[in-house]
Design a protein around this motif. Structure first.
Motif, PDB file in Angstrom:
ATOM      1  N   LEU A 144      73.044  47.710  17.310  1.00 39.25           N
ATOM      2  CA  LEU A 144      73.923  46.591  16.996  1.00 39.25           C
ATOM      3  C   LEU A 144      74.778  46.256  18.207  1.00 39.25           C
ATOM      4  O   LEU A 144      75.063  47.117  19.044  1.00 39.25           O
ATOM      5  CB  LEU A 144      74.821  46.954  15.815  1.00 39.25           C
ATOM      6  CG  LEU A 144      74.112  47.386  14.521  1.00 39.25           C
ATOM      7  CD1 LEU A 144      75.136  47.877  13.504  1.00 39.25           C
ATOM      8  CD2 LEU A 144      73.281  46.261  13.959  1.00 39.25           C
ATOM      9  N   GLN A 145      75.206  45.007  18.311  1.00 36.48           N
ATOM     10  CA  GLN A 145      76.095  44.584  19.389  1.00 36.48           C
ATOM     11  C   GLN A 145      77.350  43.954  18.797  1.00 36.48           C
ATOM     12  O   GLN A 145      77.273  43.130  17.884  1.00 36.48           O
ATOM     13  CB  GLN A 145      75.410  43.571  20.309  1.00 36.48           C
ATOM     14  CG  GLN A 145      74.309  44.167  21.166  1.00 36.48           C
ATOM     15  CD  GLN A 145      73.731  43.139  22.122  1.00 36.48           C
ATOM     16  OE1 GLN A 145      73.440  42.014  21.739  1.00 36.48           O
ATOM     17  NE2 GLN A 145      73.562  43.516  23.374  1.00 36.48           N
ATOM     18  N   VAL A 146      78.493  44.358  19.332  1.00 34.13           N
ATOM     19  CA  VAL A 146      79.776  43.848  18.868  1.00 34.13           C
ATOM     20  C   VAL A 146      80.633  43.515  20.095  1.00 34.13           C
ATOM     21  O   VAL A 146      80.746  44.323  21.016  1.00 34.13           O
ATOM     22  CB  VAL A 146      80.521  44.886  17.999  1.00 34.13           C
ATOM     23  CG1 VAL A 146      81.923  44.402  17.662  1.00 34.13           C
ATOM     24  CG2 VAL A 146      79.729  45.181  16.729  1.00 34.13           C
ATOM     25  N   ALA A 147      81.216  42.328  20.103  1.00 35.20           N
ATOM     26  CA  ALA A 147      82.126  41.936  21.182  1.00 35.20           C
ATOM     27  C   ALA A 147      83.546  42.361  20.790  1.00 35.20           C
ATOM     28  O   ALA A 147      84.097  41.862  19.804  1.00 35.20           O
ATOM     29  CB  ALA A 147      82.070  40.439  21.416  1.00 35.20           C
ATOM     30  N   ALA A 148      84.113  43.297  21.541  1.00 34.71           N
ATOM     31  CA  ALA A 148      85.462  43.785  21.246  1.00 34.71           C
ATOM     32  C   ALA A 148      85.989  44.533  22.470  1.00 34.71           C
ATOM     33  O   ALA A 148      85.219  44.992  23.316  1.00 34.71           O
ATOM     34  CB  ALA A 148      85.473  44.703  20.026  1.00 34.71           C
ATOM     35  N   GLU A 149      87.315  44.657  22.534  1.00 33.36           N
ATOM     36  CA  GLU A 149      87.956  45.389  23.618  1.00 33.36           C
ATOM     37  C   GLU A 149      88.235  46.825  23.199  1.00 33.36           C
ATOM     38  O   GLU A 149      88.414  47.132  22.013  1.00 33.36           O
ATOM     39  CB  GLU A 149      89.261  44.698  24.016  1.00 33.36           C
ATOM     40  CG  GLU A 149      89.055  43.326  24.615  1.00 33.36           C
ATOM     41  CD  GLU A 149      90.348  42.728  25.134  1.00 33.36           C
ATOM     42  OE1 GLU A 149      91.426  43.151  24.660  1.00 33.36           O
ATOM     43  OE2 GLU A 149      90.277  41.848  26.010  1.00 33.36           O
ATOM     44  N   GLY A 150      88.311  47.694  24.197  1.00 34.43           N
ATOM     45  CA  GLY A 150      88.543  49.101  23.926  1.00 34.43           C
ATOM     46  C   GLY A 150      89.881  49.389  23.281  1.00 34.43           C
ATOM     47  O   GLY A 150      90.033  50.392  22.568  1.00 34.43           O
ATOM     48  N   GLU A 151      90.861  48.513  23.502  1.00 35.87           N
ATOM     49  CA  GLU A 151      92.185  48.739  22.934  1.00 35.87           C
ATOM     50  C   GLU A 151      92.293  48.315  21.474  1.00 35.87           C
ATOM     51  O   GLU A 151      93.273  48.656  20.799  1.00 35.87           O
ATOM     52  CB  GLU A 151      93.234  47.976  23.750  1.00 35.87           C
ATOM     53  CG  GLU A 151      93.384  48.446  25.188  1.00 35.87           C
ATOM     54  CD  GLU A 151      92.474  47.700  26.162  1.00 35.87           C
ATOM     55  OE1 GLU A 151      92.760  47.710  27.366  1.00 35.87           O
ATOM     56  OE2 GLU A 151      91.465  47.099  25.694  1.00 35.87           O
ATOM     57  N   THR A 152      91.312  47.573  20.973  1.00 31.65           N
ATOM     58  CA  THR A 152      91.330  47.099  19.574  1.00 31.65           C
ATOM     59  C   THR A 152      89.925  47.212  18.992  1.00 31.65           C
ATOM     60  O   THR A 152      89.232  46.207  18.828  1.00 31.65           O
ATOM     61  CB  THR A 152      91.831  45.645  19.487  1.00 31.65           C
ATOM     62  OG1 THR A 152      91.054  44.828  20.395  1.00 31.65           O
ATOM     63  CG2 THR A 152      93.303  45.542  19.862  1.00 31.65           C
TER      64      THR A 152
END
Length: 245
Positions: A111-119
């Motif tokens: 799966l691919q998810v666009a997100a930042e490491g802080e959230t």
């Protein structure tokens, strides 16, 4: 505890002093620029050795069928593909849409998810293993990212980080020359972005060495913190666990 990482890296972009929002935007732009030729540049910069590092890193993660594994800063999915081959359910997370799209040019058994490491978009105590390869130095606030990693891991869950580190003394002059002179030139010719690779080299130079980074991981609440050098310390695999209670 003081935040030595913030002092050296979080408030700058290469040699420039910038705010956190500026740093985030500039790093995003770097990976938009390099995404189309990112994998080729990795082969050229490391003479292909990064593939061996990633093989060892994925093996060290110990992923297995039935586990949920997150590969953070996944980029084009090199690590995620290796982890998915174990039968684990793998989620590749990256803030850069361009990098995720570049990864889709190859098979993506994850799966691919666009997100930042802080959230991170995962519930507390829900992930069996979280990996990050060559990405922790590019988050905007590393302490916040480590806190999020700690939050989403289940008790006893594994954290592994592959990152450039401090080479042994005999190798440092040669490695520094290659990094400063050759890598930006390759970036200009192959990736058509000298500035992007100049930043990446500077971020490596400013990153904490093996022992200091291990202490930062421990300060984030992890236990069983350890590291293993690769290629005489040019890179290192850091590993840790979330406490079981």
């Amino acid at each position: 505890m003081s935040d030595p990482y913030r002092d050296r890296l979080a408030d700058n972009f290469g040699a420039r002093h910038v705010s956190a929002p500026e740093r985030r935007a500039l790093i995003r732009q770097v990976f938009v620029e390099v995404a189309p030729r990112y994998d080729i540049m990795n082969d050229l910069m490391s003479f292909g050795i990064h593939r061996l590092w990633k093989d060892r890193f994925a093996a060290a993660a110990g992923a297995r069928a039935g586990e949920i594994v997150v590969d953070l800063a996944s980029g084009t999915g090199d690590i995620a593909r290796r982890l998915a081959a174990t039968g684990a359910t793998v989620v590749a997370v990256d803030p850069g849409i361009a990098m995720l799209r570049a990864g889709r040019r190859r098979e993506t058994p994850f799966l691919q998810v666009a997100a930042e490491g802080e959230t991170l978009p995962f519930p507390d105590n829900s992930i069996d293993c979280l990996t990050i390869a060559f990405g922790i130095r590019n988050v905007t606030q590393m302490n916040a990212a480590l806190a999020e990693i700690h939050r989403v891991l289940r008790p006893g869950g594994r954290f592994l980080c592959l990152e450039f580190s401090r080479a042994q003394a005999w190798l440092r002059p040669f490695y520094a020359l290659w990094s400063v002179a050759a890598i930006p030139l390759l970036g200009a010719v192959i990736a058509q972005s000298r500035a992007a690779y100049r930043y990446l080299v500077e971020s490596i130079r400013r990153f904490p060495d093996q022992r200091e980074f291990a202490s930062i991981i421990a300060a984030a609440g992890f236990e069983d913190v350890a590291h293993r050098n690769l290629s005489f310390g040019i890179a290192a695999i850091h590993s840790a666990r979330k406490r079981r209670t």
